[in-house]
Design a protein around this motif. Structure first.
Motif, PDB file in Angstrom:
ATOM      1  N   UNK A 198     -63.371   9.016   6.047  1.00 34.17           N
ATOM      2  CA  UNK A 198     -63.962   7.808   5.479  1.00 34.17           C
ATOM      3  C   UNK A 198     -63.160   6.594   5.916  1.00 34.17           C
ATOM      4  N   UNK A 199     -63.779   5.443   5.785  1.00 37.46           N
ATOM      5  CA  UNK A 199     -63.117   4.182   6.108  1.00 37.46           C
ATOM      6  C   UNK A 199     -62.422   3.676   4.846  1.00 37.46           C
ATOM      7  N   UNK A 200     -61.169   4.064   4.680  1.00 34.87           N
ATOM      8  CA  UNK A 200     -60.423   3.815   3.442  1.00 34.87           C
ATOM      9  C   UNK A 200     -60.323   2.327   3.117  1.00 34.87           C
ATOM     10  N   UNK A 201     -59.963   1.431   4.059  1.00 34.38           N
ATOM     11  CA  UNK A 201     -59.900   0.007   3.698  1.00 34.38           C
ATOM     12  C   UNK A 201     -61.211  -0.530   3.143  1.00 34.38           C
ATOM     13  N   UNK A 202     -62.325  -0.072   3.710  1.00 38.69           N
ATOM     14  CA  UNK A 202     -63.625  -0.547   3.217  1.00 38.69           C
ATOM     15  C   UNK A 202     -63.887  -0.039   1.796  1.00 38.69           C
TER      16      UNK A 202
END
Length: 563
Positions: free
Chosen positions: A480-484
């Protein structure tokens, strides 16, 4: 760019993008090529709604169970003794129903379902999985139940060494230990049914258990005392199994339908190895050990501390239970996507679920903070449950609320780690770190803060575990795109703080608990939803506009047909 959560949870998995959500290697998944394999539009939303309604019914009956317990036995030594014994069904439910059993068996059944397309005539991989796993499971569960019954005195002394009279807790523990077998079989049925896309029967088991406990307390409470509640646990386990067995039997007796399969499918299957089972069960045991730590510290406090912690936790975690129904419904979808090699769908599904469940639980947490004393007074203050018990329980419940987001994210994140059916030790490591923090903070705070200090330790430990799981998700599980995700979760956190503040102000003018709770919940909801709309969290605007369009079209169609 549109946020990852813009697609509503109830939208068909493969309707989210025009390219059919291609996997990482660029090929389309089998379900994308075969519309029959994709969930029908809105099917996940309907399953989530039905499951949530039944979960609400079970939770309300759970509150009824706790109300009956408080009414008959208050928050004294007898209730503390039962709650020590309640550790066994509590642990069994986590290990064998919603936690360990689901994490192990839902991916296993998903792989078996994916293998059906290549199975030889007359061979069903799903039935073969049941034949190889169910007999051994029954034998192991029966042996574990017998060991717990025989070792009840030692278990009670280990869990709560400070109890003044352990004999009552021992009796309750022996009665409740039978649930290890019945809960295990009920959890097996739940996992199999959910992997088949059937959520109705599994969602009824909480209501079945709590109904049995309530009826038994009312029927035998005066004669057996708090032991009647433990007997209700034993009978309730049988009811949980009976509620699901007919539905599972119909699924297995039906002729398997042919399913699409492609070369990139993970349908070769991964057996239930010892490492897979061990990583799941050890994680669940470690997570549930937070409750054991709480009761260990509370057993050395004045009588009633264990009860205050229990009542506060049960009410505070209602929002978490409802929020996680989204993940209960989508976990088989996630596991099937991983089994078929559709990694992009798995990523998008995980990101949407994290933001959605986080938003839902934060709304509930804001309500708990705003209305805690009035909620406890309304629910429990009658019979042997006094105003002092209400004040003590409410103070603990407000502290618990700060850990609700962590608890919910852990429940949602760990499904991604275990969705592939492979052994992974990272979740256990993260949970061990969180448990160490819980023990350390609890030992430090219990002396000067009492029960609220124990709740604060719980919140600190589980929040740290959630952060570690989120940080390691890309490297150890679905990328997953953790910052997003973090950026999206920050929005409902701010909205919840504002909503809780508004709720605290709005409850002050009301002396009546029902009026105060109503005013607090309405004001919290209004402020939270207004901020959700303003910030467009989780694609709220598109979701609400789509829902309004669906309702308007449905009403218009009915009106035209009625004419």
């Amino acid at each position: 760019m549109r946020p990852t959560s813009a697609v509503p949870s109830g939208t068909s998995e493969h309707a989210a993008g025009a390219d059919g959500l291609r996997p990482a290697d660029g090929r389309r998944s089998p379900a994308a090529d075969d519309p029959a394999q994709a969930p029908a539009s809105g099917s996940l939303a309907r399953a989530t709604l039905l499951s949530a309604l039944l979960t609400v019914a079970g939770s309300l009956l759970g509150l009824g169970r706790d109300q009956a317990l408080a009414h008959f036995f208050g928050a004294g030594e007898g209730t503390d003794a039962f709650l020590v014994a309640w550790t066994v069904p509590e642990m069994a439910a986590t290990l064998l129903i919603e936690g360990g059993m689901a994490y192990v068996l839902v991916p296993a059944f998903s792989v078996a379902l994916a293998r059906r397309a290549r199975a030889a005539a007359g061979h069903d991989p799903v039935r073969a999985l049941i034949a190889s796993s169910l007999p051994r499971l029954c034998l192991g569960l029966a042996a574990a139940a017998a060991v717990l019954m025989a070792g009840a005195p030692e278990l009670v002394s280990l869990l709560a060494p400070g109890l003044p009279d352990a004999s009552l807790a021992v009796d309750c523990t022996r009665l409740a230990s039978t649930c290890v077998l019945t809960f295990g079989l009920a959890g097996y049925c739940s996992a199999a049914l959910r992997a088949h896309g059937s959520f109705l029967a599994p969602a009824t088991i909480s209501a079945a258990l709590n109904t049995a406990i309530i009826i038994t307390m009312y029927g035998l409470g005066e004669r057996w005392g708090v032991r009647s509640a433990a007997l209700g646990v034993a009978l309730g386990g049988c009811c949980m199994l009976l509620a699901q067995a007919p539905s599972l039997w119909r699924r297995l007796a039906a002729k398997p339908r042919p399913q699409a399969w492609s070369a990139n499918s993970g349908g070769d299957g991964r057996p239930l190895t010892f490492a897979v089972v061990a990583t799941v069960l050890l994680f669940v045991l470690c997570r549930q050990s937070q409750v054991l730590v709480e009761r260990y510290f509370a057993s050395g406090m004045p009588a009633g501390a264990i009860s205050h912690l229990n009542y506060a936790q049960k009410v505070a975690q209602l929002p978490m239970s409802l929020a996680l129904m989204v993940c209960v419904v989508t976990f088989p979808v996630l596991a099937r996507a991983v089994a078929e090699g559709d990694l992009r769908q798995a990523r998008d599904r995980t990101e949407r679920d994290l933001v959605l469940v986080g938003s839902l639980v934060l709304l509930g947490a804001a309500m708990v903070v705003a209305c805690a004393p009035q909620m406890i007074q309304l629910l429990f203050q009658r019979g042997a449950f006094t105003a002092a018990d209400t004040a003590a329980t409410a103070s603990v419940m407000r502290v618990y609320a700060f850990g609700l987001l962590g608890h919910t994210l852990v429940g949602a994140l760990v499904r991604s780690y275990f969705s592939a059916g492979r052994a992974t030790w990272y979740p256990l490591g993260a949970m061990v770190v969180g448990l160490i923090v819980t023990i350390g903070v609890g030992a430090w705070t219990v002396g000067f803060w009492g029960a609220p200090g124990i709740a604060a330790a719980n919140a600190a430990g589980i929040t740290l575990t959630a952060l570690l799981l989120l940080h390691g998700l890309g490297a150890h599980s679905v990328a997953v795109r953790v910052p997003r995700v973090v950026a999206e979760l920050a929005k409902p956190v701010g909205a919840a703080v504002c909503a809780a503040t508004a709720g605290l102000v709005c409850t002050q003018p009301f002396a009546s608990p029902p009026a105060a709770v109503a005013a607090g919940c309405v004001s919290v909801s209004a402020v939270f939803l207004l901020l959700v709309w303003a910030l467009d969290m989780a694609g709220t605007r598109s979701l609400l506009l789509s829902a309004a369009h669906t309702v308007r079209r449905s009403v218009t169609r009915r009106f035209c047909h009625g004419r």
